[in-house]
Design a protein around this motif. Structure first.
Motif, PDB file in Angstrom:
ATOM      1  N   PRO A 158       0.807  -1.232   0.000  1.00 10.84           N
ATOM      2  CA  PRO A 158       0.000   0.000   0.000  1.00 10.84           C
ATOM      3  C   PRO A 158       0.839   1.281   0.000  1.00 10.84           C
ATOM      4  CG  PRO A 158      -0.920  -1.599   1.524  1.00 10.84           C
ATOM      5  CD  PRO A 158       0.386  -2.160   1.067  1.00 10.84           C
ATOM      6  N   PHE A 159       2.016   1.243   0.644  1.00 12.34           N
ATOM      7  CA  PHE A 159       2.848   2.447   0.685  1.00 12.34           C
ATOM      8  C   PHE A 159       3.293   2.834  -0.723  1.00 12.34           C
ATOM      9  CE2 PHE A 159       6.997   4.509   0.769  1.00 12.34           C
ATOM     10  CZ  PHE A 159       6.737   5.596   1.589  1.00 12.34           C
ATOM     11  N   TRP A 160       3.881   1.894  -1.449  1.00  9.28           N
ATOM     12  CA  TRP A 160       4.369   2.226  -2.789  1.00  9.28           C
ATOM     13  C   TRP A 160       3.223   2.443  -3.763  1.00  9.28           C
ATOM     14  CZ3 TRP A 160       9.011   3.948  -2.744  1.00  9.28           C
ATOM     15  CH2 TRP A 160       9.967   3.435  -1.870  1.00  9.28           C
ATOM     16  N   ASP A 161       2.114   1.735  -3.551  1.00 10.50           N
ATOM     17  CA  ASP A 161       0.953   1.933  -4.424  1.00 10.50           C
ATOM     18  C   ASP A 161       0.405   3.349  -4.315  1.00 10.50           C
ATOM     19  OD1 ASP A 161       0.970  -0.588  -5.540  1.00 10.50           O
ATOM     20  OD2 ASP A 161      -0.490  -1.426  -4.133  1.00 10.50           O
ATOM     21  N   ALA A 162       0.564   3.968  -3.153  1.00 11.53           N
ATOM     22  CA  ALA A 162       0.073   5.335  -2.970  1.00 11.53           C
ATOM     23  C   ALA A 162       0.753   6.296  -3.941  1.00 11.53           C
ATOM     24  CB  ALA A 162       0.299   5.794  -1.523  1.00 11.53           C
ATOM     25  N   TYR A 163       1.940   5.918  -4.430  1.00 10.58           N
ATOM     26  CA  TYR A 163       2.669   6.770  -5.381  1.00 10.58           C
ATOM     27  C   TYR A 163       2.800   6.095  -6.755  1.00 10.58           C
ATOM     28  CZ  TYR A 163       3.675   9.058  -1.005  1.00 10.58           C
ATOM     29  OH  TYR A 163       3.540   9.678   0.214  1.00 10.58           O
ATOM     30  N   ASN A 164       1.978   5.055  -6.959  1.00 10.86           N
ATOM     31  CA  ASN A 164       1.962   4.330  -8.244  1.00 10.86           C
ATOM     32  C   ASN A 164       3.350   3.818  -8.631  1.00 10.86           C
ATOM     33  OD1 ASN A 164      -0.862   4.781  -8.797  1.00 10.86           O
ATOM     34  ND2 ASN A 164      -0.328   6.911  -9.256  1.00 10.86           N
ATOM     35  N   VAL A 165       4.075   3.305  -7.645  1.00  8.94           N
ATOM     36  CA  VAL A 165       5.421   2.797  -7.889  1.00  8.94           C
ATOM     37  C   VAL A 165       5.397   1.281  -8.016  1.00  8.94           C
ATOM     38  CG1 VAL A 165       7.729   2.483  -6.905  1.00  8.94           C
ATOM     39  CG2 VAL A 165       6.585   4.701  -6.725  1.00  8.94           C
ATOM     40  N   SER A 166       5.989   0.798  -9.092  1.00  6.78           N
ATOM     41  CA  SER A 166       6.295  -0.622  -9.248  1.00  6.78           C
ATOM     42  C   SER A 166       7.782  -0.715  -9.559  1.00  6.78           C
ATOM     43  CB  SER A 166       5.479  -1.244 -10.381  1.00  6.78           C
ATOM     44  OG  SER A 166       4.108  -1.314 -10.030  1.00  6.78           O
ATOM     45  N   PHE A 167       8.431  -1.746  -9.046  1.00  7.26           N
ATOM     46  CA  PHE A 167       9.868  -1.864  -9.220  1.00  7.26           C
ATOM     47  C   PHE A 167      10.195  -2.808 -10.373  1.00  7.26           C
ATOM     48  CE2 PHE A 167       9.353  -0.541  -4.805  1.00  7.26           C
ATOM     49  CZ  PHE A 167      10.243   0.522  -4.760  1.00  7.26           C
ATOM     50  N   ASP A 168      11.245  -2.438 -11.103  1.00  2.62           N
ATOM     51  CA  ASP A 168      11.655  -3.214 -12.264  1.00  2.62           C
ATOM     52  C   ASP A 168      12.633  -4.330 -11.906  1.00  2.62           C
ATOM     53  OD1 ASP A 168      10.262  -1.577 -14.366  1.00  2.62           O
ATOM     54  OD2 ASP A 168      11.486  -0.028 -13.432  1.00  2.62           O
ATOM     55  N   ARG A 169      13.412  -4.120 -10.853  1.00  5.18           N
ATOM     56  CA  ARG A 169      14.310  -5.160 -10.373  1.00  5.18           C
ATOM     57  C   ARG A 169      14.791  -4.809  -8.974  1.00  5.18           C
ATOM     58  NH1 ARG A 169      19.884  -3.807 -11.333  1.00  5.18           N
ATOM     59  NH2 ARG A 169      20.122  -1.889 -12.595  1.00  5.18           N
ATOM     60  N   SER A 170      15.534  -5.718  -8.386  1.00  2.00           N
ATOM     61  CA  SER A 170      16.051  -5.541  -7.029  1.00  2.00           C
ATOM     62  C   SER A 170      17.567  -5.668  -7.023  1.00  2.00           C
ATOM     63  CB  SER A 170      15.472  -6.602  -6.084  1.00  2.00           C
ATOM     64  OG  SER A 170      14.078  -6.523  -5.978  1.00  2.00           O
TER      65      SER A 170
END
Length: 398
Positions: A158-170
């Motif tokens: 929910p935290f990252w979704d609040a800023y529409n963030v998805s990660f491409d890799r780690s």
């Protein structure tokens, strides 16, 4: 200043209960607005993280550590939203940093920008989709192997979704340490993650320790509640307390806290205990009264504090039982009134009122008490802790 809203009670895991105020977002008059000045990209890069451990007290400890971390790496700190939990809603909620604190105050120490402004004005240029890397010390359990799985679970997703963030890799940063107070530590980070290749270091969790490191304690002066909350607390004090000195106390006595205190017999430190015991136990050792004080300990400390500052009132903040009637009965002969928030109870208002008391008594183990203690230290105000120092046992005489 007031906020239209309604009261709700929140029961947290283990029975911890607070009552909060919901306004249009969260006391919007206190949030203020971002500057409209254009932003220049910081070529030294940015630090971003999810404050995903615990509730406010723990998040505040981590914030001070990350602020020191960003300073040492000379990267702009992206100020995270605070994570809160509301009844009737699944998952966690994000509350803008500015709702409680002033980004401008943080900037007096080091460059900082709110998450909201970063994503509104800079993200497409600095951190475009397709180049978003999450960092963690070691791989986290989740759907992907050898991954931070930065959005797995609550409150991470929910935290990252609040800023529409998805990660491409780690990427994993171990064995590098977030403790950059040692010579050469920052250089190792900058060599491993140069700003031209890693313009944003986005951490799955705070790159900081809990409790806050002793080196970062002075940074509390840059995390003080904003003027809206200062005014609200001053108004509450004026309208509810006699115009005389008062003692502020914090009581942790909920069921969950009682269970946590069972660990004092098997630990050298617990939660925020270094604030009174010292980081190497140089000032004492854990025992039950520090964590869950008896009624005898409570009244002894309160009476002593009342006499010390000639107080005419006691303000009580608690996670469960405020013990108002009991305290009133015990303090009747001293002609001291006892008070608490009644309507629209808000833990942040408790924090500010406690910080303004003439003497404060907190719980040595609690990060909530620790925030108040650090705030008072900034202004040189006196504080104490339940059961500290430990009374000496009388010696038998032969």
């Amino acid at each position: 200043m007031s906020c239209a809203g309604y009261r709700y009670g929140l029961t947290m895991p283990g029975g911890l209960r607070w009552t909060f105020l919901i306004a249009a977002f969260i006391c919007l008059p206190f949030i203020g607005s971002e500057s409209t000045e254009s932003l220049e990209v910081d070529r030294n890069g940015y630090i971003m993280y999810c404050p995903c451990m615990g509730r406010f007290g723990n998040q505040a400890d981590h914030f001070l550590g990350v602020l020191g971390f960003a300073k040492a790496l000379n990267r702009t700190l992206v100020l995270p939203a605070w994570i809160e939990y509301r009844p009737g809603q699944r998952g966690s909620q994000t509350v803008p940093f500015r709702a409680y604190f002033d980004p401008e105050k943080v900037n007096e120490y080091h460059r900082a920008i709110t998450m909201e402004r970063f994503f509104a004005d800079l993200s497409e240029t600095v951190w475009p989709v397709g180049q978003r890397i999450s960092l963690c010390y070691t791989a986290r359990h989740g759907q992907l192997k050898e991954s931070c799985n930065a959005k797995d679970g609550n409150p991470f997703g929910p935290f990252w979704d609040a800023y529409n963030v998805s990660f491409d890799r780690s990427e994993m940063y171990g064995p590098l340490s977030s403790d950059l107070h040692h010579q050469g530590a920052a250089e190792l980070w900058n060599k491993r993650f140069p700003a031209d290749q890693y313009p944003v270091l986005a951490f799955t969790g705070a790159p900081a320790s809990f409790p806050v490191q002793v080196d970062n304690l002075p940074l509390q002066r840059y995390l003080l509640h904003n003027q809206g909350w200062q005014d609200r607390a001053q108004t509450w004090i004026r309208d509810n307390l006699p115009r005389e000195p008062f003692v502020g106390i914090h009581l942790r006595n909920g069921v969950d806290w009682s269970r946590a205190c069972e660990h004092v017999t098997s630990s050298t430190q617990l939660f925020s205990s270094p604030q009174c015991l010292g980081y190497r136990n140089e000032h004492g050792s854990l025992y039950k009264e520090l964590c869950f004080p008896s009624e005898d300990t409570i009244i002894k400390h309160v009476k002593k504090a009342i006499k010390k500052v000639a107080a005419k009132a006691v303000f009580v903040a608690s996670d469960d039982n405020h013990m108002i009637s009991w305290l009133e009965n015990k303090l009747k002969k001293m002609e001291v009134s006892v008070h608490r928030q009644n309507d629209l109870q808000d833990p942040h208002l408790d924090l500010v009122i406690l910080s303004k008391s003439n003497f404060f008594i907190g719980n040595c183990i609690s990060s909530f008490s620790a925030f108040v203690k650090r705030t008072r230290d900034v202004d040189g105000l006196p504080s104490g802790f339940w059961g500290y120092p430990k009374p000496r046992k009388p010696h038998d005489e032969f």
